[in-house]
Write an enzyme that holds these catalytic residues in place. Structure first.
Site, PDB file in Angstrom:
ATOM      1  N   GLY A  21       7.086   8.771  -1.709  1.00  0.00           N
ATOM      2  CA  GLY A  21       6.836   7.349  -1.849  1.00  0.00           C
ATOM      3  C   GLY A  21       5.472   7.035  -1.287  1.00  0.00           C
ATOM      4  O   GLY A  21       4.574   7.866  -1.300  1.00  0.00           O
ATOM      5  N   CYS A  22       5.319   5.866  -0.763  1.00  0.00           N
ATOM      6  CA  CYS A  22       4.042   5.443  -0.204  1.00  0.00           C
ATOM      7  C   CYS A  22       3.673   6.321   0.995  1.00  0.00           C
ATOM      8  O   CYS A  22       4.485   6.533   1.889  1.00  0.00           O
ATOM      9  CB  CYS A  22       4.133   3.987   0.225  1.00  0.00           C
TER      10      CYS A  22
END
Length: 183
Positions: free
Chosen positions: A14-15
């Site tokens: 993800g981020c």
């Protein structure tokens, strides 16, 4: 001065702001660099290009660690419990191939360990794990504003509502692996 033989781990989940904040709190971590890898377009990609989802790159962190303090296996368990490895190309509101769950191995030994850890972790998830295990290609360091993001922006909404719950989970599941003082 001690002569340390440091190693590296490269993962995406993800981020990169989230996993960077997690690893910055773990004992034995010397450095965490947010960046990009796994893409198919030539040249150094930018954050804006990565966010388009068209370059094939993943947002990742490259972690430099001391294997005498923390093992590669332990770092992978922390990785697997810091995000949802059962969602394909998505973590929360972040959607796209740039947010895929991926372990980039640096050598065959890391590949073997990653395969074992992922297999062992399947018992803890209701849905199948979709974490990709791939050989590391070229790593590109992200722009300066993405480095040490959490520590520089703790009051920002994303940090409060997305990163802090991940850090609370880290403290609950892996308290014995954490630094006693975190910057």
């Amino acid at each position: 001065m001690t002569n340390k033989k440091l190693k590296q781990l490269t993962v995406g989940c993800g981020c990169f702001w989230c996993i960077e904040a997690v690893y910055n709190q773990v004992k034995g971590i010397e450095k965490v660099v947010s960046g990009y890898t796994g893409g198919t377009v030539p040249g150094k990609p930018t954050y804006r290009e990565i966010c388009s989802g068209l370059t094939g790159h993943a947002e990742v962190v490259q972690v430099t660690y001391d294997p005498n303090i923390i093992s590669y296996e332990d770092l992978l368990v922390i990785f697997m419990t810091s995000h949802d490895p059962t969602t394909l190309n998505r973590q929360g509101a972040d959607v796209g191939t740039q947010y895929r769950s991926v372990i980039y191995y640096h050598d065959e030994k890391q590949k073997e360990i990653a395969e074992v850890v992922v297999k062992e972790m399947t018992q803890y998830y209701e849905n199948p794990i979709v974490t990709e295990i791939s050989e590391l290609g070229e790593f590109f360091e992200a722009e300066p504003e993405h480095q040490d993001f959490y520590n520089s922006n703790k009051r920002q909404g994303y940090c409060t509502f997305v990163i802090e719950p991940k850090l609370a989970k880290l403290r609950k599941l892996h308290a014995d692996k954490l630094k006693t003082h975190v910057a």
